[in-house]
Enzyme design. Structure first.
Site, mmCIF file in Angstrom:
data_model
loop_
_atom_site.group_PDB
_atom_site.id
_atom_site.type_symbol
_atom_site.label_atom_id
_atom_site.label_comp_id
_atom_site.label_asym_id
_atom_site.label_seq_id
_atom_site.Cartn_x
_atom_site.Cartn_y
_atom_site.Cartn_z
ATOM 1 C CG LEU A 43 -5.652 -2.354 -12.248
ATOM 2 C CD1 LEU A 43 -4.275 -1.708 -12.378
ATOM 3 C CD2 LEU A 43 -6.128 -2.849 -13.604
ATOM 4 N N GLY A 46 -9.845 0.017 -11.725
ATOM 5 C CA GLY A 46 -9.657 -0.545 -13.062
ATOM 6 C C GLY A 46 -10.954 -1.019 -13.691
ATOM 7 C CG ASN A 89 -11.350 2.418 -5.285
ATOM 8 O OD1 ASN A 89 -10.949 2.152 -6.409
ATOM 9 N ND2 ASN A 89 -11.484 1.496 -4.339
ATOM 10 C CD GLU A 90 -7.469 3.967 -9.288
ATOM 11 O OE1 GLU A 90 -8.377 4.748 -8.937
ATOM 12 O OE2 GLU A 90 -7.497 3.329 -10.351
HETATM 13 C C1 LIG Z 1 3.375 11.065 -9.174
HETATM 14 C C2 LIG Z 1 3.676 9.566 -9.110
HETATM 15 C C3 LIG Z 1 2.607 8.804 -9.779
HETATM 16 C C4 LIG Z 1 3.125 7.455 -10.103
HETATM 17 C C5 LIG Z 1 1.980 6.643 -10.593
HETATM 18 C C6 LIG Z 1 2.499 5.471 -11.232
HETATM 19 C C7 LIG Z 1 1.803 4.398 -11.322
HETATM 20 C C8 LIG Z 1 0.463 4.210 -10.671
HETATM 21 C C9 LIG Z 1 0.494 3.191 -9.637
HETATM 22 C C10 LIG Z 1 -0.492 2.358 -9.426
HETATM 23 C C11 LIG Z 1 -1.733 2.388 -10.199
HETATM 24 C C12 LIG Z 1 -2.581 1.235 -9.879
HETATM 25 C C13 LIG Z 1 -3.978 1.480 -10.341
HETATM 26 C C14 LIG Z 1 -4.879 0.523 -9.659
HETATM 27 C C15 LIG Z 1 -6.097 0.282 -10.069
HETATM 28 C C16 LIG Z 1 -6.973 -0.714 -9.406
HETATM 29 O O1 LIG Z 1 -7.899 -1.167 -10.008
HETATM 30 S S1 LIG Z 1 -6.606 -1.223 -7.811
HETATM 31 C C17 LIG Z 1 -7.943 -2.267 -7.316
HETATM 32 C C18 LIG Z 1 -9.019 -1.457 -6.691
HETATM 33 N N1 LIG Z 1 -10.122 -2.324 -6.306
HETATM 34 C C19 LIG Z 1 -10.745 -2.246 -5.156
HETATM 35 O O2 LIG Z 1 -10.469 -1.405 -4.329
HETATM 36 C C20 LIG Z 1 -11.834 -3.258 -4.901
HETATM 37 C C21 LIG Z 1 -11.550 -4.103 -3.717
HETATM 38 N N2 LIG Z 1 -12.578 -5.108 -3.536
HETATM 39 C C22 LIG Z 1 -13.764 -4.830 -2.954
HETATM 40 O O3 LIG Z 1 -14.064 -3.735 -2.549
HETATM 41 C C23 LIG Z 1 -14.712 -5.989 -2.819
HETATM 42 O O4 LIG Z 1 -13.997 -7.169 -2.982
HETATM 43 C C24 LIG Z 1 -15.874 -5.954 -3.837
HETATM 44 C C25 LIG Z 1 -15.390 -5.786 -5.257
HETATM 45 C C26 LIG Z 1 -16.835 -4.815 -3.467
HETATM 46 C C27 LIG Z 1 -16.655 -7.299 -3.771
HETATM 47 O O5 LIG Z 1 -17.046 -7.550 -2.450
HETATM 48 P P1 LIG Z 1 -17.474 -9.019 -2.027
HETATM 49 O O6 LIG Z 1 -18.377 -9.599 -3.041
HETATM 50 O O7 LIG Z 1 -17.944 -8.911 -0.608
HETATM 51 O O8 LIG Z 1 -16.141 -9.882 -2.106
HETATM 52 P P2 LIG Z 1 -14.901 -9.885 -1.091
HETATM 53 O O9 LIG Z 1 -14.539 -8.511 -0.676
HETATM 54 O O10 LIG Z 1 -15.185 -10.873 -0.010
HETATM 55 O O11 LIG Z 1 -13.736 -10.410 -2.037
HETATM 56 C C28 LIG Z 1 -13.646 -11.770 -2.405
HETATM 57 C C29 LIG Z 1 -12.189 -12.109 -2.580
HETATM 58 O O12 LIG Z 1 -11.653 -11.327 -3.655
HETATM 59 C C30 LIG Z 1 -10.503 -10.613 -3.211
HETATM 60 N N3 LIG Z 1 -10.421 -9.344 -3.944
HETATM 61 C C31 LIG Z 1 -11.288 -8.355 -3.941
HETATM 62 N N4 LIG Z 1 -10.887 -7.370 -4.764
HETATM 63 C C32 LIG Z 1 -9.715 -7.752 -5.305
HETATM 64 C C33 LIG Z 1 -8.794 -7.152 -6.235
HETATM 65 N N5 LIG Z 1 -9.005 -5.980 -6.802
HETATM 66 N N6 LIG Z 1 -7.696 -7.870 -6.533
HETATM 67 C C34 LIG Z 1 -7.450 -9.078 -5.992
HETATM 68 N N7 LIG Z 1 -8.294 -9.684 -5.106
HETATM 69 C C35 LIG Z 1 -9.407 -9.029 -4.778
HETATM 70 C C36 LIG Z 1 -10.756 -10.406 -1.721
HETATM 71 O O13 LIG Z 1 -9.569 -10.144 -1.041
HETATM 72 C C37 LIG Z 1 -11.352 -11.745 -1.363
HETATM 73 O O14 LIG Z 1 -10.291 -12.691 -1.285
HETATM 74 P P3 LIG Z 1 -10.317 -13.905 -0.237
HETATM 75 O O15 LIG Z 1 -11.578 -14.645 -0.538
HETATM 76 O O16 LIG Z 1 -10.324 -13.271 1.142
HETATM 77 O O17 LIG Z 1 -9.073 -14.657 -0.512
#
Ligand SMILES: CCCCC/C=C\C/C=C\CCC/C=C/C(=O)SCCNC(=O)CCNC(=O)[C@H](O)C(C)(C)COP(=O)(O)OP(=O)(O)OC[C@H]1O[C@@H](n2cnc3c(N)ncnc32)[C@H](O)[C@@H]1OP(=O)(O)O
Length: 289
Positions: free
Chosen positions: A95, A140, A164-165
């Site tokens: 997400l 996601g 990994n949330e």
């Molecule tokens: C009992 C009560 C319960 C209540 C529950 C109710 C509701 C539940 C609540 C919430 C649920 C939410 C569920 C969420 C699900 C998700 O999917 S959260 C997202 C999780 N994703 C991650 O952790 C991945 C993070 N990213 C990375 O680890 C790395 O970026 C990579 C994918 C391994 C790629 O690495 P690399 O190629 O080195 O690229 P960069 O890290 O340099 O990233 C480039 C730019 O992209 C931005 N970015 C990375 N990931 C995201 C993302 N998911 N969203 C937006 N942007 C992202 C990163 O910041 C870099 O940006 P800049 O270039 O610095 O601007």
């Protein structure tokens, strides 16, 4: 009914975005963030995620993806879809964190409805979905893969997959959890979800998160051969079986969709959760520099 109504809203949203499709010999259509190579004679389409830099599931991406998927669903000639990333290395970063950080409640609600819609559409699709995971796939991104009927992952130890949330200070919602539990079993899911574990391909295979791990350059040919195997099964029996296996879990979300949106909005709006997301985003930035 609920799905059809939500689909209409998304189609309207799509036209609001003013996207124009590029049709290339009727075999290839693309919008900005999703490319579809459609082989109508074979009944197979390859959907490539292309939302640089990391294929995060932004609201615009979700809208475009759902419109492309609906086009395929509406054309009875298509029986199978291979889902993959246009950018090898990252399947999807999950997400889009920027959709869940620093926005207002109405935006969170709109975003969450689209996330639900993506899951429901993929999970309940009548088509055969084969996922060619050619890169890292956290949260996601992993969920998208979990909706598919068969998952093939590239054998590259740099790539990981999992939910990994909890590492971000957020919680995988009950339907993410249910989809995961149904794939890997309760104990493995409980352990992996609490720790927010991401697994390299070999471990993901051992746990059943993916069905096969193959050399990186064979992911797509393997996806095609798996698809051929699935296409040999009569659609009606495969579809009825899929529906029998999946309907109860999907219905569980459908019947509490609005409550789930409200839960998400109030959870994500909390100061403490916004702080956690801020810290995580900072960590991502620091990793770079
Ligand atoms: C009992 C009560 C319960 C209540 C529950 C109710 C509701 C539940 C609540 C919430 C649920 C939410 C569920 C969420 C699900 C998700 O999917 S959260 C997202 C999780 N994703 C991650 O952790 C991945 C993070 N990213 C990375 O680890 C790395 O970026 C990579 C994918 C391994 C790629 O690495 P690399 O190629 O080195 O690229 P960069 O890290 O340099 O990233 C480039 C730019 O992209 C931005 N970015 C990375 N990931 C995201 C993302 N998911 N969203 C937006 N942007 C992202 C990163 O910041 C870099 O940006 P800049 O270039 O610095 O601007």
């Amino acid at each position: 009914m609920a799905l059809a109504a939500a689909g209409r809203v998304l189609l309207q949203a799509g036209s609001r975005l003013g996207r124009r499709e590029v049709v290339d010999g009727a075999r290839r259509f693309a919008n900005k963030r999703v490319e579809v190579e459609a082989d109508e004679a074979a009944g197979i389409a390859v959907m490539k995620l292309k939302n640089p830099p990391v294929n995060s599931l932004s609201l615009e991406f979700l809208t475009e993806f759902l419109i492309s998927l609906e086009k395929l669903e509406n054309n009875k000639n298509f029986r199978g879809v291979i889902l993959t990333s246009e950018r090898p290395g990252v399947f999807s970063a999950g997400l889009d964190l920027m959709e869940m950080y620093g926005r207002n409640p109405a935006h969170y609600a709109e975003y969450w409805r689209a996330v639900q819609e993506l899951w429901l559409r993929l999970y309940l699709s009548n088509m055969i979905l084969v996922c060619a995971i050619n890169g890292t796939s956290p949260a996601g991104g992993c969920l998208m893969a979990l909706t598919c009927d068969h998952r093939i992952m590239a054998d590259n130890p740099k790539y990981t997959i999992g939910l990994n949330e909890s590492q971000l200070g957020i919680v995988a919602p009950f339907w993410f959890k249910d989809n995961f539990v149904n794939t890997v079993g309760y104990r493995t899911a409980e352990h992996a979800l609490q720790l927010g574990l991401l697994f390299p391909p070999a471990e993901a295979l051992k746990l059943g998160i993916v069905d096969e791990v193959v050399p990186e350059d064979q992911v797509h040919s393997k996806a095609q051969s798996v698809m051929a195997q699935w296409m040999a099964i009569p659609d009606h029996s495969r579809q009825l079986t899929k529906n029998m296996m999946r309907k109860a879990m999907a219905d569980n979300l459908i019947k509490q969709r609005e409550a789930d949106i409200q839960n998400f909005v109030s959870f994500i709006s909390r100061d403490s959760i916004q702080k956690s997301l801020h810290t995580y985003l900072e960590k991502l930035k620091q990793k770079k520099g």
